[in-house]
Structures are given as C-alpha cells and as structure tokens.
Design an enzyme around this catalytic site. Structure first.
Site, PDB file in Angstrom:
ATOM      1  N   HIS A  20       0.832  -1.212   0.000  1.00 55.24           N
ATOM      2  CA  HIS A  20       0.000   0.000   0.000  1.00 55.24           C
ATOM      3  C   HIS A  20       0.865   1.260   0.000  1.00 55.24           C
ATOM      4  O   HIS A  20       1.263   1.760   1.045  1.00 55.24           O
ATOM      5  CB  HIS A  20      -0.932  -0.018   1.228  1.00 55.24           C
ATOM      6  CG  HIS A  20      -1.986   1.045   1.203  1.00 55.24           C
ATOM      7  ND1 HIS A  20      -3.322   0.784   1.430  1.00 55.24           N
ATOM      8  CD2 HIS A  20      -1.929   2.376   0.989  1.00 55.24           C
ATOM      9  CE1 HIS A  20      -4.026   1.899   1.344  1.00 55.24           C
ATOM     10  NE2 HIS A  20      -3.194   2.896   1.092  1.00 55.24           N
ATOM     11  N   HIS A  22       1.000   4.997  -2.326  1.00 60.82           N
ATOM     12  CA  HIS A  22       0.465   5.816  -3.417  1.00 60.82           C
ATOM     13  C   HIS A  22       1.606   6.550  -4.118  1.00 60.82           C
ATOM     14  O   HIS A  22       2.396   7.238  -3.460  1.00 60.82           O
ATOM     15  CB  HIS A  22      -0.496   6.887  -2.884  1.00 60.82           C
ATOM     16  CG  HIS A  22      -1.730   6.338  -2.215  1.00 60.82           C
ATOM     17  ND1 HIS A  22      -2.954   6.287  -2.826  1.00 60.82           N
ATOM     18  CD2 HIS A  22      -1.917   5.818  -0.980  1.00 60.82           C
ATOM     19  CE1 HIS A  22      -3.857   5.783  -2.006  1.00 60.82           C
ATOM     20  NE2 HIS A  22      -3.246   5.482  -0.864  1.00 60.82           N
ATOM     21  N   GLY A 179      -9.621   7.981  -1.190  1.00 64.59           N
ATOM     22  CA  GLY A 179     -10.278   9.270  -1.034  1.00 64.59           C
ATOM     23  C   GLY A 179     -11.058   9.426   0.266  1.00 64.59           C
ATOM     24  O   GLY A 179     -10.805   8.724   1.240  1.00 64.59           O
ATOM     25  N   HIS A 206      -9.890   1.163   0.352  1.00 65.73           N
ATOM     26  CA  HIS A 206      -9.682   1.945   1.574  1.00 65.73           C
ATOM     27  C   HIS A 206     -11.001   1.930   2.352  1.00 65.73           C
ATOM     28  O   HIS A 206     -12.006   2.461   1.871  1.00 65.73           O
ATOM     29  CB  HIS A 206      -9.365   3.401   1.254  1.00 65.73           C
ATOM     30  CG  HIS A 206      -7.974   3.660   0.788  1.00 65.73           C
ATOM     31  ND1 HIS A 206      -7.505   3.276  -0.438  1.00 65.73           N
ATOM     32  CD2 HIS A 206      -6.930   4.305   1.402  1.00 65.73           C
ATOM     33  CE1 HIS A 206      -6.239   3.664  -0.570  1.00 65.73           C
ATOM     34  NE2 HIS A 206      -5.858   4.292   0.533  1.00 65.73           N
ATOM     35  N   GLU A 209     -10.997   3.328   7.772  1.00 67.00           N
ATOM     36  CA  GLU A 209      -9.906   4.260   8.087  1.00 67.00           C
ATOM     37  C   GLU A 209     -10.550   5.521   8.678  1.00 67.00           C
ATOM     38  O   GLU A 209     -10.489   5.760   9.868  1.00 67.00           O
ATOM     39  CB  GLU A 209      -9.122   4.608   6.813  1.00 67.00           C
ATOM     40  CG  GLU A 209      -7.982   5.594   7.030  1.00 67.00           C
ATOM     41  CD  GLU A 209      -7.430   6.162   5.711  1.00 67.00           C
ATOM     42  OE1 GLU A 209      -8.115   6.110   4.674  1.00 67.00           O
ATOM     43  OE2 GLU A 209      -6.299   6.715   5.747  1.00 67.00           O
ATOM     44  N   ASP A 287       1.677   3.975   3.000  1.00 68.40           N
ATOM     45  CA  ASP A 287       0.607   4.811   2.443  1.00 68.40           C
ATOM     46  C   ASP A 287       1.201   5.889   1.527  1.00 68.40           C
ATOM     47  O   ASP A 287       1.147   5.768   0.311  1.00 68.40           O
ATOM     48  CB  ASP A 287      -0.234   5.440   3.569  1.00 68.40           C
ATOM     49  CG  ASP A 287      -1.662   5.749   3.136  1.00 68.40           C
ATOM     50  OD1 ASP A 287      -2.078   5.271   2.070  1.00 68.40           O
ATOM     51  OD2 ASP A 287      -2.370   6.462   3.888  1.00 68.40           O
TER      52      ASP A 287
HETATM   53  N1  ADE Z   1      -5.097   8.865  -0.750  1.00 67.12           N
HETATM   54  C1  ADE Z   1      -3.839   8.965  -0.329  1.00 67.12           C
HETATM   55  N2  ADE Z   1      -3.721   8.555   0.952  1.00 67.12           N
HETATM   56  C2  ADE Z   1      -4.959   8.170   1.337  1.00 67.12           C
HETATM   57  C3  ADE Z   1      -5.501   7.650   2.521  1.00 67.12           C
HETATM   58  N3  ADE Z   1      -4.739   7.434   3.603  1.00 67.12           N
HETATM   59  N4  ADE Z   1      -6.817   7.400   2.569  1.00 67.12           N
HETATM   60  C4  ADE Z   1      -7.598   7.609   1.498  1.00 67.12           C
HETATM   61  N5  ADE Z   1      -7.141   8.099   0.353  1.00 67.12           N
HETATM   62  C5  ADE Z   1      -5.830   8.377   0.266  1.00 67.12           C
HETATM   63 ZN    ZN Z   2      -3.900   4.829   1.006  1.00 64.27          ZN
END
Ligand code: ADE
Ligand code: ZN
Length: 345
Positions: A20, A22, A179, A206, A209, A287
């Site tokens: 995970h 980005h 998002g 996601h 969270e 992340d």
């Molecule tokens: N985009 C980048 N990091 C994120 C996160 N932690 N949660 C949701 N979207 C994301």
């Molecule tokens: Zn993420």
C-alpha cells in the site's frame, strides 16, 4: 522516501514487501522543487515553505481533511510526460533503496492527468512503462494498482477501471477505491468494482480508516475486496472482525498515516497489535511516504519499538504481504519462497 536527508534506518537490512503505497504521496521534495522551478508551478520554491503544503508538519491539525489537502497541491506538479516518468522512476528507486523487494504501487490516473488535461490512457501508459523500466534498473519487483477516489465522479472511475482491465497484460493488477471515506459512500462504485473483478482485476479498498467498521463489511461484500486499505476500525465490530477473518482478508495497515490523519490519537495506542491478537492478517505499509516523511523501514521500526510487535511476527508479516500480493500465482510462489528462505521463516 521523505527526501535525501532522511537518516538511514537499521531496519533497512530486513527485506520487505509493500502492498500500500500511493505514487502521488511518494514525490521527493527535491524533485518537487526542481519541477516547480522548471515548469513555473505556482507554489513556494523554498524547501521549507513547499514542505508545509505537501507534507504533514508537527504543528498541523491531525485530521483527514488536512491530510487530503496535501494531495490538492501535489496535483499541480504533473506538468509533462517527463515529470510523470521521473516521479514514477524515483518512487520505485526509493523503495528499492529501502530494501523493498516487491512494491505494489498504486497511482491515481485522474490526479496525474488533471494539471495538463492528459488523456487517462496516456497517463496509464507512462506510469506502466516507467515503473517497468525502473523495476529492471533498480532490481525490484513492481506491480501496479489503479486508484479512484470516492469523492470524484463514478463516470471517471468507470473509465479508469475499463483502462485498467485493458492494461492487465502489462502488469496492472488491481483497482483501489481511495479518497474521502468520511463523507462519501461507496454505493456509486459497487457495479464498477464488481465488473472490474469479473474481468480479472484484483480489488483492494480503503475502508475502516476514516469511516466505521461497517465500511469494511461493505468493501468485502459489495465491492469484492480481497484486501482492505487500513481497516483498523474493524475492531469496533466483532461480527465484521469475524467476517474478515473467515474470508482471509488482508489488512494493509499504515501506522504513521493513521496517526497523522487522526484515525488514532496516540501512536502507542494504535490497534495493530490488537488486530494481530484477533488473528487478522496484518501487513505493514507506508501509504504516502513523502507526505508522511517516512520510509517502510521507519514503519517496521515503529511497529517493533513503539507497538512492541516482535521481529518474528514482523518477518511473518513480510511473507504474508508477499502471499497477499496481486502477483500471478507462479511469480508469487517464487517471491514467497525466496523471502522465506532469506528470512528463515
Ligand atoms: N489517498 C492517499 N492517501 C490516502 C488515505 N490514507 N486514505 C484515502 N485516500 C488516500
Ligand atoms: Zn492509502
């Protein structure tokens, strides 16, 4: 990787797998400055001021909205195909330098295409090409996942999903819903994810969270999630915890990100150890290493030293991450075997 000044961490010697990360949260600060100067991006061109816009600071409010705000500024940097090539290459290089053996890198085509109106198809092609070249050059395995955001249009998500299906042969392995989970439901995306999965894409979502445990159930049952991004709030509901366990769902946990975005108030009270106690499948992830100013080695250190998770358990979580990867079976088997032998697990 935060930037060139990040001190080396002794956990770098541990071979690692990351599921995970980005791309848009992985840009080196020095590269952003370079792009800003070359392309006239209207952001401050001093490191200190730029950092405040794109990286979480000690004085920042620890909220999801502050965290997501950084990505708005980050969207200004994707000014040319060369920039997208460079940031993809550097993200792979930084993972390799941190002794990540397999990186499943997710990228958001809509974000990368926005500044200059690049076609989504081109953006996807550039990332796939650059990631493939970098993987060879830096001796690391890389798989790609396309991300779409809950707070953006399902029509765009549908286009991304369709393109992702088309690009499976070139190493695009999965689809992710990211998002603003606090304010946007997943229902408009249910059909898109079901169809994508039916066409062979793997699914990670996601959930749990910035939203409740119920979103983890929704991700598993309505979106076909095999893996959950974060999911740490699953423990708020015993039946959903049991569902995740029964289905063998893997959790992509990102401790520092959770602290910085207000999911947990104290790092030391992060639920990761309790997720392990419940028998859930837990992996360690960054992340957004640049936004959070961390490396995966930092996260391993934190989990071991602050959350008191043993090195033996952490080694097993590296194997679990490999087993939960979206690699084709044969490649996955090879990765798992080589990590097991190196880690003596
Ligand atoms: N985009 C980048 N990091 C994120 C996160 N932690 N949660 C949701 N979207 C994301
Ligand atoms: Zn993420």
């Amino acid at each position: 990787m935060a930037d060139d000044t990040t001190p080396l961490n002794k956990y770098i010697t541990l071979p690692k797998v990351e599921l995970h990360r980005h791309l848009e949260g992985s840009l080196r600060l020095s590269t952003m400055l370079d792009i800003a100067r070359k392309h006239g991006v209207t952001v401050p061109v001093s490191m200190l001021n730029l950092s405040g816009l794109v990286q979480v600071q000690d004085k920042d409010p620890l909220t999801f909205s502050n965290f997501l705000e950084k990505f708005k500024t980050l969207r200004l940097f994707y000014k040319s195909p060369d920039v997208i090539h460079r940031v993809t290459r550097e993200a792979v290089e930084d993972a390799a330098r941190d002794n990540v053996r397999y990186l499943e890198l997710r990228f958001t085509p809509v974000a990368l295409s926005r500044a200059e109106g690049f076609p989504l198809h081109d953006v996807m092609d550039w990332v796939i090409t650059s990631a493939g070249e970098a993987a060879k050059d830096f001796n690391i395995k890389v798989g790609l996942i396309a991300s779409v955001n809950r707070h953006e249009s399902p029509e765009l998500a549908e286009q991304v999903a369709w393109l992702a299906v088309e690009h499976q042969k070139r190493g695009l392995r999965g689809l992710d819903l990211a998002g603003n989970e606090a304010e946007f439901k997943s229902a408009p995306f249910h059909e898109i994810f079901k169809e994508a999965k039916g066409s062979g894409l793997r699914v990670t979502i996601h959930a749990g969270e910035w939203g409740p445990a119920e979103n983890v159930r929704d991700a598993i049952e309505n979106l076909g999630a095999e893996r959950i991004g974060h999911g740490v709030r699953v423990l708020e509901d015993e039946s959903i915890t049991a569902l995740a366990k029964e289905r063998g769902t893997t959790f992509e946990v990102c401790v520092t990100s959770n602290f910085q975005s207000g999911v947990v108030n104290e790092l030391e009270k992060h639920p990761l150890p309790r997720m392990l106690e419940k028998g859930l499948k837990v992996t360690i992830n960054t992340d957004d290493p640049s936004v959070s100013r961390i490396t995966l080695s930092n996260e391993v250190q934190l989990t071991h030293e602050k959350l008191n998770v043993s090195m033996d358990t952490l080694k097993k979580s590296v194997i679990l991450a490999a087993e939960s990867s979206f690699l084709p079976e044969a490649e996955k088997g090879e990765l798992v075997r080589s990590l097991k032998s190196e880690l003596a697990v």
